[in-house]
Design a protein around this motif. Structure first.
Motif, PDB file in Angstrom:
ATOM      1  N   LEU A  68     -27.913  15.970 -36.280  1.00  0.00           N
ATOM      2  CA  LEU A  68     -28.105  15.631 -34.874  1.00  0.00           C
ATOM      3  C   LEU A  68     -28.130  14.120 -34.677  1.00  0.00           C
ATOM      4  CD1 LEU A  68     -30.792  18.200 -33.656  1.00  0.00           C
ATOM      5  CD2 LEU A  68     -28.421  18.033 -32.892  1.00  0.00           C
ATOM      6  N   GLY A  69     -28.789  13.403 -35.590  1.00  0.00           N
ATOM      7  CA  GLY A  69     -28.808  11.946 -35.495  1.00  0.00           C
ATOM      8  C   GLY A  69     -27.413  11.358 -35.598  1.00  0.00           C
ATOM      9  N   GLY A  70     -26.622  11.872 -36.557  1.00  0.00           N
ATOM     10  CA  GLY A  70     -25.246  11.409 -36.678  1.00  0.00           C
ATOM     11  C   GLY A  70     -24.409  11.769 -35.465  1.00  0.00           C
ATOM     12  N   TYR A  71     -24.677  12.943 -34.901  1.00  0.00           N
ATOM     13  CA  TYR A  71     -23.922  13.378 -33.712  1.00  0.00           C
ATOM     14  C   TYR A  71     -24.164  12.453 -32.529  1.00  0.00           C
ATOM     15  CZ  TYR A  71     -23.066  15.948 -29.398  1.00  0.00           C
ATOM     16  OH  TYR A  71     -22.666  16.299 -28.131  1.00  0.00           O
ATOM     17  N   VAL A  72     -25.432  12.125 -32.271  1.00  0.00           N
ATOM     18  CA  VAL A  72     -25.721  11.287 -31.109  1.00  0.00           C
ATOM     19  C   VAL A  72     -25.143   9.884 -31.307  1.00  0.00           C
ATOM     20  CG1 VAL A  72     -27.966  10.344 -31.827  1.00  0.00           C
ATOM     21  CG2 VAL A  72     -27.521  10.742 -29.415  1.00  0.00           C
ATOM     22  N   TYR A  73     -25.056   9.432 -32.559  1.00  0.00           N
ATOM     23  CA  TYR A  73     -24.446   8.130 -32.820  1.00  0.00           C
ATOM     24  C   TYR A  73     -22.952   8.161 -32.520  1.00  0.00           C
ATOM     25  CZ  TYR A  73     -22.819   4.029 -35.380  1.00  0.00           C
ATOM     26  OH  TYR A  73     -22.217   2.839 -35.729  1.00  0.00           O
TER      27      TYR A  73
ATOM     28  N   PRO B 234     -29.873  25.769 -31.956  1.00  0.00           N
ATOM     29  CA  PRO B 234     -29.088  24.599 -32.371  1.00  0.00           C
ATOM     30  C   PRO B 234     -28.224  24.036 -31.248  1.00  0.00           C
ATOM     31  CG  PRO B 234     -29.039  26.262 -34.075  1.00  0.00           C
ATOM     32  CD  PRO B 234     -29.696  26.901 -32.883  1.00  0.00           C
ATOM     33  N   TRP B 235     -27.635  24.913 -30.442  1.00  0.00           N
ATOM     34  CA  TRP B 235     -26.805  24.436 -29.340  1.00  0.00           C
ATOM     35  C   TRP B 235     -27.650  23.769 -28.272  1.00  0.00           C
ATOM     36  CZ3 TRP B 235     -22.064  24.063 -30.695  1.00  0.00           C
ATOM     37  CH2 TRP B 235     -21.522  24.993 -31.588  1.00  0.00           C
ATOM     38  N   LEU B 236     -28.878  24.244 -28.092  1.00  0.00           N
ATOM     39  CA  LEU B 236     -29.764  23.589 -27.136  1.00  0.00           C
ATOM     40  C   LEU B 236     -30.165  22.197 -27.620  1.00  0.00           C
ATOM     41  CD1 LEU B 236     -32.093  26.569 -26.115  1.00  0.00           C
ATOM     42  CD2 LEU B 236     -30.221  25.552 -24.800  1.00  0.00           C
ATOM     43  N   THR B 237     -30.366  22.041 -28.931  1.00  0.00           N
ATOM     44  CA  THR B 237     -30.686  20.717 -29.451  1.00  0.00           C
ATOM     45  C   THR B 237     -29.496  19.767 -29.323  1.00  0.00           C
ATOM     46  OG1 THR B 237     -30.086  21.370 -31.716  1.00  0.00           O
ATOM     47  CG2 THR B 237     -32.378  21.659 -31.058  1.00  0.00           C
ATOM     48  N   VAL B 238     -28.298  20.291 -29.539  1.00  0.00           N
ATOM     49  CA  VAL B 238     -27.091  19.474 -29.335  1.00  0.00           C
ATOM     50  C   VAL B 238     -26.993  19.043 -27.877  1.00  0.00           C
ATOM     51  CG1 VAL B 238     -24.567  19.520 -29.312  1.00  0.00           C
ATOM     52  CG2 VAL B 238     -25.816  20.453 -31.273  1.00  0.00           C
ATOM     53  N   LEU B 239     -27.293  19.970 -26.968  1.00  0.00           N
ATOM     54  CA  LEU B 239     -27.257  19.644 -25.547  1.00  0.00           C
ATOM     55  C   LEU B 239     -28.280  18.566 -25.210  1.00  0.00           C
ATOM     56  CD1 LEU B 239     -26.286  20.181 -22.658  1.00  0.00           C
ATOM     57  CD2 LEU B 239     -27.972  22.040 -22.519  1.00  0.00           C
ATOM     58  N   ALA B 240     -29.487  18.691 -25.777  1.00  0.00           N
ATOM     59  CA  ALA B 240     -30.532  17.707 -25.502  1.00  0.00           C
ATOM     60  C   ALA B 240     -30.113  16.323 -25.971  1.00  0.00           C
ATOM     61  CB  ALA B 240     -31.835  18.130 -26.182  1.00  0.00           C
ATOM     62  N   PHE B 241     -29.545  16.224 -27.156  1.00  0.00           N
ATOM     63  CA  PHE B 241     -29.121  14.919 -27.668  1.00  0.00           C
ATOM     64  C   PHE B 241     -27.893  14.404 -26.925  1.00  0.00           C
ATOM     65  CE2 PHE B 241     -32.259  15.516 -30.773  1.00  0.00           C
ATOM     66  CZ  PHE B 241     -32.385  14.354 -31.524  1.00  0.00           C
ATOM     67  N   SER B 242     -27.064  15.303 -26.425  1.00  0.00           N
ATOM     68  CA  SER B 242     -25.932  14.876 -25.607  1.00  0.00           C
ATOM     69  C   SER B 242     -26.423  14.225 -24.319  1.00  0.00           C
ATOM     70  CB  SER B 242     -25.033  16.068 -25.278  1.00  0.00           C
ATOM     71  OG  SER B 242     -24.502  16.660 -26.439  1.00  0.00           O
ATOM     72  N   VAL B 243     -27.445  14.818 -23.724  1.00  0.00           N
ATOM     73  CA  VAL B 243     -28.028  14.249 -22.506  1.00  0.00           C
ATOM     74  C   VAL B 243     -28.584  12.852 -22.780  1.00  0.00           C
ATOM     75  CG1 VAL B 243     -29.885  14.503 -20.823  1.00  0.00           C
ATOM     76  CG2 VAL B 243     -28.505  16.482 -21.462  1.00  0.00           C
ATOM     77  N   VAL B 244     -29.216  12.682 -23.952  1.00  0.00           N
ATOM     78  CA  VAL B 244     -29.751  11.366 -24.325  1.00  0.00           C
ATOM     79  C   VAL B 244     -28.650  10.313 -24.337  1.00  0.00           C
ATOM     80  CG1 VAL B 244     -30.704  10.036 -26.248  1.00  0.00           C
ATOM     81  CG2 VAL B 244     -31.743  12.210 -25.612  1.00  0.00           C
ATOM     82  N   ALA B 245     -27.534  10.621 -24.994  1.00  0.00           N
ATOM     83  CA  ALA B 245     -26.429   9.663 -25.071  1.00  0.00           C
ATOM     84  C   ALA B 245     -25.824   9.398 -23.692  1.00  0.00           C
ATOM     85  CB  ALA B 245     -25.361  10.176 -26.029  1.00  0.00           C
ATOM     86  N   LEU B 246     -25.704  10.457 -22.880  1.00  0.00           N
ATOM     87  CA  LEU B 246     -25.127  10.292 -21.549  1.00  0.00           C
ATOM     88  C   LEU B 246     -26.044   9.476 -20.637  1.00  0.00           C
ATOM     89  CD1 LEU B 246     -23.697  13.887 -21.043  1.00  0.00           C
ATOM     90  CD2 LEU B 246     -22.377  11.786 -21.320  1.00  0.00           C
TER      91      LEU B 246
ATOM     92  N   LYS C  49     -29.418  32.274 -40.047  1.00  0.00           N
ATOM     93  CA  LYS C  49     -30.315  32.484 -38.909  1.00  0.00           C
ATOM     94  C   LYS C  49     -30.108  31.400 -37.855  1.00  0.00           C
ATOM     95  CE  LYS C  49     -34.091  34.482 -41.659  1.00  0.00           C
ATOM     96  NZ  LYS C  49     -35.493  34.257 -42.101  1.00  0.00           N
ATOM     97  N   MET C  50     -29.997  30.165 -38.319  1.00  0.00           N
ATOM     98  CA  MET C  50     -29.815  29.055 -37.391  1.00  0.00           C
ATOM     99  C   MET C  50     -28.479  29.176 -36.656  1.00  0.00           C
ATOM    100  SD  MET C  50     -29.617  24.965 -38.208  1.00  0.00           S
ATOM    101  CE  MET C  50     -27.950  25.149 -38.879  1.00  0.00           C
TER     102      MET C  50
END
Length: 259
Positions: free
Chosen positions: A128-133, A18-30, A11-12
């Protein structure tokens, strides 16, 4: 349990969230990288129009320690919103889309279904935490931030992932709100209330004993002068997570599902 986790993961995977959450965390890092870029040379940033002529930044040096700190602090606040929305989707969608009665008609136990949702959510949030790191490492390397060391990198990862774990525990009651409220709005409402109260209680000086304020204090968002969470604060975070998961499973097991 394995089949239930596989279904929830499917389902996920087929959802856009999930892609929107990745985008949100990408914005945080940027955004963190942008702050480091500005801090490194404020005159250059003003010349490029990134900083007003009369504006100034009062912050740490533009180095790896400051960048890792920013990522942990942003995760403490933004994670509550992003993770809260994800949990609301995991549980509330079954009622908003009318699939709850069909789901509960399966031979799989209700407790197993709830556990599978929590497992998928927890793995999702930790990834997601590992991704943003990792993205932060790439951005920091591209900016040529000074002060790198292996010890600092491990410490930065530890603080970021600890913040993610605490935030994951604190969104467990959101699942109960979305389930008992049979939809998205109760879950979103609980999440907004928790974030709002966390700021108020922390400002009053009692954040170390209010679970939803603990991740921000731990990450250093409130500044070094604020009292850091002690054993009681961390124990309350764990209690909220375990209690929220248990209450959600109990509700799904006992509640009438008539629609």
């Amino acid at each position: 349990m394995r089949a239930a986790v596989a279904v929830e993961a499917l389902k996920m995977r087929r959802s856009r969230l999930p892609w929107l959450t990745v985008l949100a965390f990408s914005v945080v890092a940027l955004v963190g990288g942008l702050f480091m870029f500005i801090l490194a040379d404020q005159q250059r940033a003003r010349a490029m129009g990134l900083l007003g002529a009369k504006a100034s930044l009062v912050a740490n040096e533009a180095d790896w320690a400051a960048y890792f700190g920013f990522l942990a602090q942003a995760n403490a606040v933004g994670g509550m919103v992003v993770f809260g929305l994800a949990v609301t989707w995991l549980f509330g969608r079954e009622f908003s889309q009318g699939t709850a009665k069909d789901l509960l008609a399966l031979p799989t136990g209700r407790g197993v279904i709830v556990s599978a949702k929590f497992v998928v959510g927890a793995v999702w949030f930790l990834v997601l935490g590992g991704y943003v790191y990792l993205l932060g490492l790439a951005i920091g390397a591209a900016l040529g931030l000074p002060g790198w060391s292996g010890v600092l990198a491990v410490a930065g990862l530890g603080k970021l992932m600890t913040t993610s774990v605490m935030t994951t525990l604190l969104v467990a009651p959101v699942a109960l709100a979305a389930s008992a409220g049979r939809g998205y709005l109760p879950g979103v409402g609980f999440m907004i209330a928790a974030v709002f109260l966390a700021q108020i209680v922390a400002a009053l000086g009692y954040g170390h004993v209010f679970p939803w304020s603990v991740p921000a204090l731990f990450s250093g968002l409130a500044g070094p002068e604020r009292e850091q969470p002690g054993v009681l604060g961390y124990a309350l975070v764990l209690l909220v997570g375990v209690g929220g998961a248990w209450a959600t499973a109990s509700w799904w097991t006992r509640a009438d599902q008539d629609r």
